[in-house]
Design an enzyme around this catalytic site. Structure first.
Site, PDB file in Angstrom:
ATOM      1  N   HIS A  19     -43.791   7.075  33.553  1.00 29.74           N
ATOM      2  CA  HIS A  19     -42.750   6.712  32.768  1.00 29.74           C
ATOM      3  C   HIS A  19     -41.804   7.539  32.333  1.00 29.74           C
ATOM      4  CE1 HIS A  19     -45.310   3.230  33.025  1.00 29.74           C
ATOM      5  NE2 HIS A  19     -44.158   2.392  32.912  1.00 29.74           N
ATOM      6  N   SER A  66     -45.185   0.813  36.877  1.00 34.15           N
ATOM      7  CA  SER A  66     -45.568   0.379  35.370  1.00 34.15           C
ATOM      8  C   SER A  66     -46.273  -1.572  36.073  1.00 34.15           C
ATOM      9  CB  SER A  66     -44.229  -0.051  34.701  1.00 34.15           C
ATOM     10  OG  SER A  66     -44.643  -0.697  33.548  1.00 34.15           O
ATOM     11  N   GLU A 109     -51.574   7.249  35.172  1.00 38.12           N
ATOM     12  CA  GLU A 109     -50.375   7.412  34.212  1.00 38.12           C
ATOM     13  C   GLU A 109     -49.876   5.958  33.295  1.00 38.12           C
ATOM     14  OE1 GLU A 109     -47.310   4.796  33.986  1.00 38.12           O
ATOM     15  OE2 GLU A 109     -46.919   4.171  36.280  1.00 38.12           O
TER      16      GLU A 109
END
Length: 291
Positions: free
Chosen positions: A262, A96, A195
């Site tokens: 995630h 992230s 992503e």
């Protein structure tokens, strides 16, 4: 050492991560300011940078597991002592917002790292399979192979072919936020990993279009598409439609459906090491980040 370079953590989640890592025979030690809080940040920039530099400088620390993402890594990466990183390379795990940290470490020290769950552990999202994947990536020198999963929302995203190159990337939002900075890597000959989470299709379109217009994708060898979790809105256009539209005409292999990101069952892959994307086999195989 467990470091919080981005957002603040919930103590019970870090306690679960410590339990997990200890069960692997590791000795997890929270950094001095791992539990700090400063609004939406895990402490001030000075405290977060100090913890990173403490971890990189300590010869007893053999790996750094970031506690979570959130926001804030970009605010401290310029304060990292890259000479210390180069003197004593150690594996860094996270995802992230940690994509910004991994880009900085790649630029400043050519340090390979690991895109995987943080130490603030959530069993409901990262079950045994996720734990085993992170464990293997951190503690073995075997290549990591991730197979496209038909249950993943991005599984229909595929352009046939086979590509090899250094795997770079991670969270799409952070990749785009790195454009124009010295940390944005040259993707020529690389396999790009993307992503994201909770970004509606039009925003994914905007980010991929910006990468295209900036020339960042001109020389890419292939694209590995991970989980795009919670990326729906009220329009009929889906995130799969956008990914096919914005990546499908690059003239390179594209493989979706990889359980990296995630979403539930998130798996771990090294970044900054040689990788092969094979759409016929439906696999991404990546060389280890540890040795």
């Amino acid at each position: 050492m467990l470091v919080s370079p981005s957002g603040p953590i919930r103590p019970e989640r870090l306690a679960r991560g410590v339990e997990l890592l200890t069960g692997w025979g590791l000795r997890p030690v929270p950094a001095p300011n791992a539990h700090a809080r400063h609004g939406y940040l895990a402490g001030t920039d000075e405290l977060r940078a100090a913890d990173l530099n403490t971890a990189f400088a300590d010869p007893e620390v053999r790996g750094i597991v970031c506690t979570r993402g959130g926001y804030g890594a970009q605010r401290v990466v310029d304060a990292i002592d890259m000479a210390a990183v180069r003197r004593d390379p150690k594996v860094v795990a996270g995802f992230s917002d940690i994509t910004a940290l991994q880009f900085a470490l790649w630029r400043g020290a050519r340090l390979a790292s690991v895109h995987g769950p943080g130490a603030a552990w959530r069993d409901e999202r990262t079950p045994l399979r996720s734990a085993e994947s992170l464990h293997a990536a951190l503690t073995t020198t075997e290549p990591v192979t991730v197979a496209a999963d038909p249950a993943e929302g991005t599984f229909p995203v595929r352009v046939p072919g086979r590509a090899s190159g250094t795997l770079l990337g991670g969270n799409l939002c952070l990749i785009v936020a790195s454009l124009g900075t010295r940390d944005m890597p040259d993707l020529t000959g690389a396999v790009l990993l993307v992503e994201d989470v909770q970004e509606p299709p039009y925003k994914v379109d905007r980010m991929l279009t910006q990468l295209r217009r900036a020339g960042a994708l001109d020389g890419v060898a292939g694209v590995a598409v991970g989980q795009f979790t919670g990326c729906a809105d009220g329009w009929e256009t889906t995130v799969v439609d956008v990914l096919l539209d914005r990546l499908g005409d690059l003239g390179v292999p594209v493989l979706g459906g990889l359980p990296v990101g995630h979403g539930p069952g998130q798996l771990t892959v090294p970044v900054g090491t040689p990788a092969t994307l094979d759409t016929d086999a439906g696999t991404l195989t990546v060389s280890p980040a540890v040795r």
